[in-house]
Design a protein around this motif. Sequence first.
Motif, PDB file in Angstrom:
ATOM      1  N   THR A  10      74.709  -5.625  52.671  1.00 36.07           N
ATOM      2  CA  THR A  10      73.490  -5.507  53.472  1.00 36.07           C
ATOM      3  C   THR A  10      73.583  -6.466  54.664  1.00 36.07           C
ATOM      4  OG1 THR A  10      72.239  -7.133  52.195  1.00 36.07           O
ATOM      5  CG2 THR A  10      72.175  -4.864  51.406  1.00 36.07           C
ATOM      6  N   SER A  11      72.560  -6.446  55.517  1.00 36.30           N
ATOM      7  CA  SER A  11      72.710  -7.088  56.816  1.00 36.30           C
ATOM      8  C   SER A  11      72.351  -8.571  56.838  1.00 36.30           C
ATOM      9  CB  SER A  11      71.891  -6.329  57.851  1.00 36.30           C
ATOM     10  OG  SER A  11      70.533  -6.321  57.471  1.00 36.30           O
ATOM     11  N   GLY A  12      72.888  -9.315  55.875  1.00 34.61           N
ATOM     12  CA  GLY A  12      72.822 -10.779  55.956  1.00 34.61           C
ATOM     13  C   GLY A  12      73.958 -11.223  56.851  1.00 34.61           C
ATOM     14  N   MET A  36      77.485   0.415  52.811  1.00 31.64           N
ATOM     15  CA  MET A  36      76.785  -0.524  53.723  1.00 31.64           C
ATOM     16  C   MET A  36      75.428   0.042  54.107  1.00 31.64           C
ATOM     17  SD  MET A  36      79.873  -1.671  56.284  1.00 31.64           S
ATOM     18  CE  MET A  36      79.016  -2.971  57.157  1.00 31.64           C
ATOM     19  N   THR A  37      74.474  -0.857  54.362  1.00 32.68           N
ATOM     20  CA  THR A  37      73.194  -0.383  54.899  1.00 32.68           C
ATOM     21  C   THR A  37      73.399  -0.089  56.395  1.00 32.68           C
ATOM     22  OG1 THR A  37      72.461  -2.606  55.469  1.00 32.68           O
ATOM     23  CG2 THR A  37      71.845  -1.783  53.282  1.00 32.68           C
ATOM     24  N   ALA A  38      72.484   0.689  56.951  1.00 29.75           N
ATOM     25  CA  ALA A  38      72.606   1.057  58.368  1.00 29.75           C
ATOM     26  C   ALA A  38      72.560  -0.191  59.253  1.00 29.75           C
ATOM     27  CB  ALA A  38      71.489   2.025  58.743  1.00 29.75           C
ATOM     28  N   THR A  42      75.272  -1.642  61.990  1.00 21.63           N
ATOM     29  CA  THR A  42      74.971  -2.000  63.388  1.00 21.63           C
ATOM     30  C   THR A  42      75.444  -3.420  63.691  1.00 21.63           C
ATOM     31  OG1 THR A  42      72.986  -0.665  63.146  1.00 21.63           O
ATOM     32  CG2 THR A  42      73.105  -2.038  65.103  1.00 21.63           C
ATOM     33  N   MET A  43      75.275  -4.327  62.721  1.00 22.63           N
ATOM     34  CA  MET A  43      75.654  -5.731  62.960  1.00 22.63           C
ATOM     35  C   MET A  43      77.160  -5.969  62.950  1.00 22.63           C
ATOM     36  SD  MET A  43      73.274  -8.209  60.783  1.00 22.63           S
ATOM     37  CE  MET A  43      71.655  -8.712  61.216  1.00 22.63           C
ATOM     38  N   PHE A  44      77.837  -5.346  61.999  1.00 24.95           N
ATOM     39  CA  PHE A  44      79.247  -5.696  61.771  1.00 24.95           C
ATOM     40  C   PHE A  44      80.237  -4.553  61.993  1.00 24.95           C
ATOM     41  CE2 PHE A  44      76.656  -8.505  59.205  1.00 24.95           C
ATOM     42  CZ  PHE A  44      77.167  -9.741  59.538  1.00 24.95           C
ATOM     43  N   SER A  94      72.984 -10.071  49.562  1.00 26.15           N
ATOM     44  CA  SER A  94      71.726  -9.351  49.295  1.00 26.15           C
ATOM     45  C   SER A  94      70.660  -9.910  50.225  1.00 26.15           C
ATOM     46  CB  SER A  94      71.248  -9.600  47.868  1.00 26.15           C
ATOM     47  OG  SER A  94      72.062  -8.969  46.952  1.00 26.15           O
ATOM     48  N   THR A  95      70.148  -9.077  51.107  1.00 25.16           N
ATOM     49  CA  THR A  95      69.034  -9.512  51.955  1.00 25.16           C
ATOM     50  C   THR A  95      67.749  -9.570  51.116  1.00 25.16           C
ATOM     51  OG1 THR A  95      68.650  -7.209  52.545  1.00 25.16           O
ATOM     52  CG2 THR A  95      69.912  -8.531  54.117  1.00 25.16           C
ATOM     53  N   ALA A  96      66.750 -10.251  51.665  1.00 26.93           N
ATOM     54  CA  ALA A  96      65.428 -10.263  51.018  1.00 26.93           C
ATOM     55  C   ALA A  96      64.915  -8.827  50.923  1.00 26.93           C
ATOM     56  CB  ALA A  96      64.469 -11.118  51.845  1.00 26.93           C
ATOM     57  N   ASN A  97      65.281  -8.041  51.931  1.00 23.23           N
ATOM     58  CA  ASN A  97      64.830  -6.649  52.000  1.00 23.23           C
ATOM     59  C   ASN A  97      65.383  -5.803  50.850  1.00 23.23           C
ATOM     60  OD1 ASN A  97      63.725  -4.278  53.412  1.00 23.23           O
ATOM     61  ND2 ASN A  97      65.871  -3.806  53.847  1.00 23.23           N
ATOM     62  N   ILE A  98      66.686  -5.919  50.584  1.00 25.98           N
ATOM     63  CA  ILE A  98      67.262  -5.066  49.515  1.00 25.98           C
ATOM     64  C   ILE A  98      66.717  -5.521  48.149  1.00 25.98           C
ATOM     65  CG2 ILE A  98      69.412  -6.371  49.068  1.00 25.98           C
ATOM     66  CD1 ILE A  98      69.481  -2.655  49.211  1.00 25.98           C
ATOM     67  N   PRO A 126      72.163 -13.169  46.612  1.00 26.92           N
ATOM     68  CA  PRO A 126      71.284 -13.356  47.772  1.00 26.92           C
ATOM     69  C   PRO A 126      71.851 -14.336  48.788  1.00 26.92           C
ATOM     70  CG  PRO A 126      70.129 -13.786  45.683  1.00 26.92           C
ATOM     71  CD  PRO A 126      71.601 -13.746  45.392  1.00 26.92           C
ATOM     72  N   SER A 127      71.438 -14.132  50.030  1.00 25.87           N
ATOM     73  CA  SER A 127      71.764 -15.071  51.104  1.00 25.87           C
ATOM     74  C   SER A 127      70.720 -14.870  52.188  1.00 25.87           C
ATOM     75  CB  SER A 127      73.185 -14.806  51.593  1.00 25.87           C
ATOM     76  OG  SER A 127      73.248 -14.557  52.952  1.00 25.87           O
ATOM     77  N   MET A 128      70.076 -15.960  52.565  1.00 24.41           N
ATOM     78  CA  MET A 128      69.013 -15.832  53.572  1.00 24.41           C
ATOM     79  C   MET A 128      68.541 -17.206  54.046  1.00 24.41           C
ATOM     80  SD  MET A 128      66.085 -14.506  50.924  1.00 24.41           S
ATOM     81  CE  MET A 128      67.261 -13.460  50.107  1.00 24.41           C
TER      82      MET A 128
END
Length: 401
Positions: A10-12, A36-38, A42-44, A94-98, A126-128
């Motif tokens: 995810t986009s962390g 991967m999430t969308a 976009t980020m990577f 893992s983003t807070a979002n996922i 998690p990572s945030m």
Amino acid sequence: MKHKVVIGITSGIAAYKIVDLIKILKTQNIKVEIIMTATAVTMFGKEMFEKASGKKVYTDLITNDFDYQEVLKKREVEHIKIADTASLFVIAPSTANIIAKVAAGIADDFLTTTLLATTAPVLVCPSMNVHMWTNPIVQENLAKLKGMGYFIKEPDSGELACGYKGVGRLSEPAKIADEILKLLSNSDKLKRKKIIVTAGGTSEPIDAVRTITNRASGKMGSAIAEACFLQGAEVLILRAKNSIIPRYDIKSEVFETAKDLENLAKKYVKSYDVIFHTAAVSDFIPENKLDKKLDSGQSFTLKLKSVPKILHKIKSWNPKIKLIGFKAVYKLSEKELIDTGMKKLRESKSDFIIVNDVGKEGVGFAVDTNEVYIISTKGFVEKIKKAPKKEIAGKILDFVF
Ligand SMILES: Cc1cc2nc3c(=O)[nH]c(=O)nc-3n(C[C@H](O)[C@H](O)[C@H](O)COP(=O)(O)O)c2cc1C
């Protein structure tokens, strides 16, 4: 069998480190599949992950060339196939979002839909930002996942990409890989073991419509059955009619009275290696069962007789079986609790007795948490502090096997 790990990226901002994780897993001869999430794409971009894994990266649930007729003809759906063939799922970072989406059961993209469809264990990494991490909603979502048996690799403390210092750094890829290898080796740990779990409370008829029962829900037994299944055992659950049904494809038989349970246990115990007897069996049954509905307008005296304990009979049916008995006590001091457990161990010839004090809040009947003491024939006592029953189940297995 070669293990397959599905990694959800995810986009962390730490996502780039997953290249190292993929490389470590490949050196261990583990198959890797990437979703991967969308936003992560976009980020990577996908390229560095496709290069590291040597495989296509999945993102879109539906692509422009989607053909429903083809799906109906082949009877094959890509994300279900990935969900079914995973030995383990890892969401890293893992983003807070996922975390919120998984906790809420949302399935609105390839990753979340596959996660909802899998029966494989899931490791969340998690990572945030530290303030996101300490936000009660994130902590509540994580607690919910833990309670449901998800594994969490807690983030490290240190310098964060956003300029803050604190907890929120993705655990190092080598540490995540260690956790993955531990979980994968656990998945074969009980292979070829045949395990019975009894769960829930018995129910004894008073008359044609009324029963005497207890507050057992079957949650602890169900958690143990699921944990044994995930470690590769062949599991049979003997569960009360109204107790909860475990996840996964676990064989089950249903009982109502103590006699029903005794008959089932006697039938199966001979051909099994281990039994966790977590069921709450009535110690008393009505002396006479009335074959009518008692008139509600009059009082009556109910006479109960004591019945011999199933736990005490199990070793006579199969002396070789590993017997793990459970004992509920009510508001005892720690010493009294341990003494009671030791006495029970000797009386029942159990190999382990797990004692809990159901007089304590959040312990025992019908709740999702428990706190237990494990007593072994070696006289050893281990206390497992209050935690979700699924976590307690894993710790009991670590101790018993
Ligand atoms: C530069 C940047 C870095 C981010 N890093 C993180 C992060 O480390 N952890 C996190 O939970 N969200 C982070 N976010 C926010 C997520 O990208 C955002 O919540 C997104 O909607 C999550 O979508 P996803 O879970 O589908 O990937 C970051 C956003 C940006 C722009």
